[in-house]
Enzyme design. Structure first.
Site, PDB file in Angstrom:
ATOM      1  N   PHE A 394       0.852  -1.192   0.000  1.00  0.00           N
ATOM      2  CA  PHE A 394       0.000   0.000   0.000  1.00  0.00           C
ATOM      3  C   PHE A 394       0.891   1.246   0.000  1.00  0.00           C
ATOM      4  O   PHE A 394       1.757   1.397   0.857  1.00  0.00           O
ATOM      5  CB  PHE A 394      -0.890   0.019   1.236  1.00  0.00           C
ATOM      6  CG  PHE A 394      -2.045  -0.959   1.183  1.00  0.00           C
ATOM      7  CD1 PHE A 394      -2.094  -1.957   0.225  1.00  0.00           C
ATOM      8  CD2 PHE A 394      -3.078  -0.867   2.095  1.00  0.00           C
ATOM      9  CE1 PHE A 394      -3.156  -2.852   0.183  1.00  0.00           C
ATOM     10  CE2 PHE A 394      -4.147  -1.754   2.065  1.00  0.00           C
ATOM     11  CZ  PHE A 394      -4.177  -2.750   1.113  1.00  0.00           C
ATOM     12  N   GLU A 395       0.638   2.126  -0.945  1.00  0.00           N
ATOM     13  CA  GLU A 395       1.429   3.344  -1.068  1.00  0.00           C
ATOM     14  C   GLU A 395       0.502   4.559  -1.145  1.00  0.00           C
ATOM     15  O   GLU A 395      -0.716   4.438  -1.049  1.00  0.00           O
ATOM     16  CB  GLU A 395       2.336   3.253  -2.299  1.00  0.00           C
ATOM     17  CG  GLU A 395       3.319   2.083  -2.255  1.00  0.00           C
ATOM     18  CD  GLU A 395       4.206   2.005  -3.491  1.00  0.00           C
ATOM     19  OE1 GLU A 395       4.215   2.969  -4.285  1.00  0.00           O
ATOM     20  OE2 GLU A 395       4.895   0.978  -3.665  1.00  0.00           O
ATOM     21  N   GLY A 396       1.104   5.722  -1.355  1.00  0.00           N
ATOM     22  CA  GLY A 396       0.323   6.946  -1.559  1.00  0.00           C
ATOM     23  C   GLY A 396      -0.588   7.259  -0.396  1.00  0.00           C
ATOM     24  O   GLY A 396      -0.150   7.434   0.740  1.00  0.00           O
TER      25      GLY A 396
END
Length: 608
Positions: A394-396
């Protein structure tokens, strides 16, 4: 009314008074009999609502029975919420469509809830904020036109202490009770490696899933009719059985099939070698590094992360894995070839995972519905391709903390709480051999040493340190954490100096923080505990084209020497020596292949 009776006398008016009273009494008696019969049809449908038979009939995340305090009988439920767990106890009850029901029970404690879900209309719940002594809760609902089952439940609230419940009842017309499915037949052991056994069996009508048993212990539940049990010990005999499952329960177990694993190295930790090389395979897209077929992945890679599974929308929780189209990847293999290549990798002792997220795959499990959809959709991908586990990338803006969420040990933010719950469910479903890895960016982990969420006075980025509660809640289930030590700004290390990408120093400082532990946001009373060295790998770009922060093989070797042998440490002094450090992660297999395998060759040379 009297005038009408006088003007139009009928037979009833001419009867003696005693006859009229007798008729009235009979009418009332008949009405009472009818009412009693209707009430008799509304039975108590809750099983073991008084908890006299322990937790029989109930599924509880954190609960037990006690003999004091009790409201009635000799037992009651006692449950204690902790961390991301609200100590929910629930059971599924057969009901009739389009019918009225009353749910009631007695509770003690702070913030205690009683409710029903899956009603087909408006789900019902009731709660009490504070009940120092037994308090009666009741609520009603009506089932939908096609509803045949509902779930009744009780739970507390996060971090508010122990609650008690007793004498829970659900009154209304009972529904048809379904039967467990038949016992599966045809259980067969297929390919066997030093750490895995492939199983398959015949489908059972009416089954919604299958429970797989190893040596009498349930190790996973799958929806299909095949699975590969991994994490086994080399040269060891195992006995396997399978049972069919539906809403009514579980069938008898099948006949036993035995299989003996092959000889091989036992690296511990879900069947991984002592030192593992992890890489991402561009399976759903192509870029400048080109497409690599699964069968062409070099044998050096011990864990292969399929990049990426992505959601249908940011908040849906519905994850889809779409393989690269032939228009984008002309040399892409067929689905059958892809699956066969996965099985061949697993037969060689490799782990193949689905990686969720990536740069473009924002995932926010902001509701319990999204959480449940995440579990369901990820399970379908794992089962369809026969994968060994899951990688969370999971990024951003996928993870961020609410302003009042200040303790990583007791998270409150829904996207955090729901992710933890979803991953625990997947781990429990697939068993101890399920491989769970995470690949957060430094901003979400090590930067928590300085800042956590919005901070005490607000104004900070709420994403800062947001992975810490997820890692901490799952540290007993986590196979590997490989933080992305790339595409990162300067990060303060435990020496209270900033460290920047470009050399061994950055990787040493970032990894030392994970293996030593650190106070979150500088709070000495709020320390993130260290991970085991076998749970940690260092994330690096495989080549200059893969991302910012690439370092030469010589710098990679320096970092490994410092962390595992306490040599070549440069200006940073580590807080320990960890020869059991699991290994390295690279973005990506494709980029390493594009660079003639420089990254994997250096790993092989170092660890042999």
């Amino acid at each position: 009314m009297e005038r009408v009776r006088a003007e139009h006398p009928g037979p009833l008016a001419r009867r003696p008074l005693v006859t009229l009273l007798t008729a009235t009494a009979l009418a009332v008696s008949g009405a009472s009999a009818l009412s009693s019969a209707a009430r008799a049809a509304d039975a108590d449908l809750a099983r073991n609502g008084g908890f006299e038979s322990g937790l029989d009939g109930w599924t509880c995340t954190a609960g037990t029975t006690v003999t004091s305090p009790v409201h009635g009988g000799t037992a009651a439920l006692q449950a204690t919420p902790a961390g991301a767990d609200d100590a929910r106890c629930a059971q599924t009850v057969a009901v009739k469509p389009d019918s009225a029901y009353t749910l009631s029970g007695y509770v003690r404690g702070t913030y205690v809830y009683l409710g029903a879900s899956g009603t087909g209309t408006t789900d019902a719940s009731t709660w009490v904020q504070s009940a120092p002594d037994w308090q009666h809760l009741t609520t009603t609902f009506r089932t939908g036109p096609s509803t045949t089952k509902v779930t009744i439940y009780t739970h507390g609230w996060y971090g508010t202490g122990t609650y008690h419940a007793d004498d829970i009842s659900l009154t209304g017309p009972g529904g048809e009770v379904s039967r467990p499915p038949a016992t599966p037949a045809g259980l067969t052991a297929g390919s066997v490696t030093s750490s895995s056994v492939a199983l398959s069996w015949s489908p059972v009508p009416g089954a919604t899933g299958y429970a797989v048993y190893r040596d009498g212990a349930r190790v996973r539940t799958v929806t299909g009719t095949s699975t590969t049990v991994t994490g086994l010990t080399p040269s060891t005999a195992y006995a396997f059985q399978v049972a069919a499952v539906n809403d009514a329960g579980e069938s008898a177990r099948s006949a036993t099939v035995t299989a003996t694993t092959a000889e091989g190295q036992d690296g511990g930790g879900s069947g991984l070698p002592a030192h593992a090389l992890v890489g991402y395979l561009h399976a759903s897209f192509a870029n400048g590094s080109g497409y690599t077929r699964m069968a062409d992945v070099p044998d050096s890679w011990d864990v292969i992360d399929l990049a990426f599974g992505e959601p249908t929308s940011v908040t849906s929780g519905d994850i889809r894995f779409t393989r690269c189209p032939v228009t984008e990847c002309p040399n892409v293999e067929s689905d059958a070839e892809f699956k066969a290549a996965i099985r061949a990798k697993q037969a060689a002792g490799k782990k193949v995972l689905i990686s969720i997220g990536g740069q473009n795959g924002q995932v926010q499990l902001s509701t319990t519905a999204a959480r449940d959809m995440f579990v369901s959709s990820v399970s379908k991908i794992i089962d369809e391709y026969g994968l060994d586990g899951l990688d969370i990338d999971f990024e951003g803006h996928s993870l961020s903390l609410n302003a009042d969420d200040t303790d990583f040990r007791n998270p409150k933010t829904p996207v955090i709480v729901n992710l933890i719950s979803a991953l625990k469910t997947l781990k429990a479903t697939y068993g101890d051999d399920f491989v769970l890895t995470m690949a957060p960016e430094t901003f979400f982990v090590q930067n928590g040493y300085q800042f956590y969420g919005t901070g005490k006075w607000g104004g900070q980025d709420p994403r800062c340190g947001a992975y810490l509660p997820v890692i901490h809640a799952l540290r007993d289930d986590l196979t590997l954490l490989h933080v992305q030590d790339y595409n990162s700004g300067p990060v303060m290390g435990l020496d209270d100096r900033y460290h920047s990408m470009g050399g061994a120093d950055f990787h040493i400082a970032m990894t030392d923080m994970l293996l030593t532990g650190f106070p979150v946001a500088g709070d000495a009373n709020n320390v993130f505990p260290p991970l085991r060295p076998d749970q940690v790998a260092i994330g690096m770009p495989a080549s200059t084209g893969a991302g910012n922060g690439h370092v030469s093989p010589a710098e990679v070797t320096k970092a490994l020497n410092c962390l595992t042998r306490k040599t070549d440490c440069g200006t940073y002094t580590t807080h320990g020596t960890w020869p059991g450090l699991r290994g390295l992660m690279a973005w990506s297999i494709n980029w390493d292949r594009y660079a003639n395998g420089e990254f994997r060759k250096n790993f092989d040379a170092y660890f042999g």
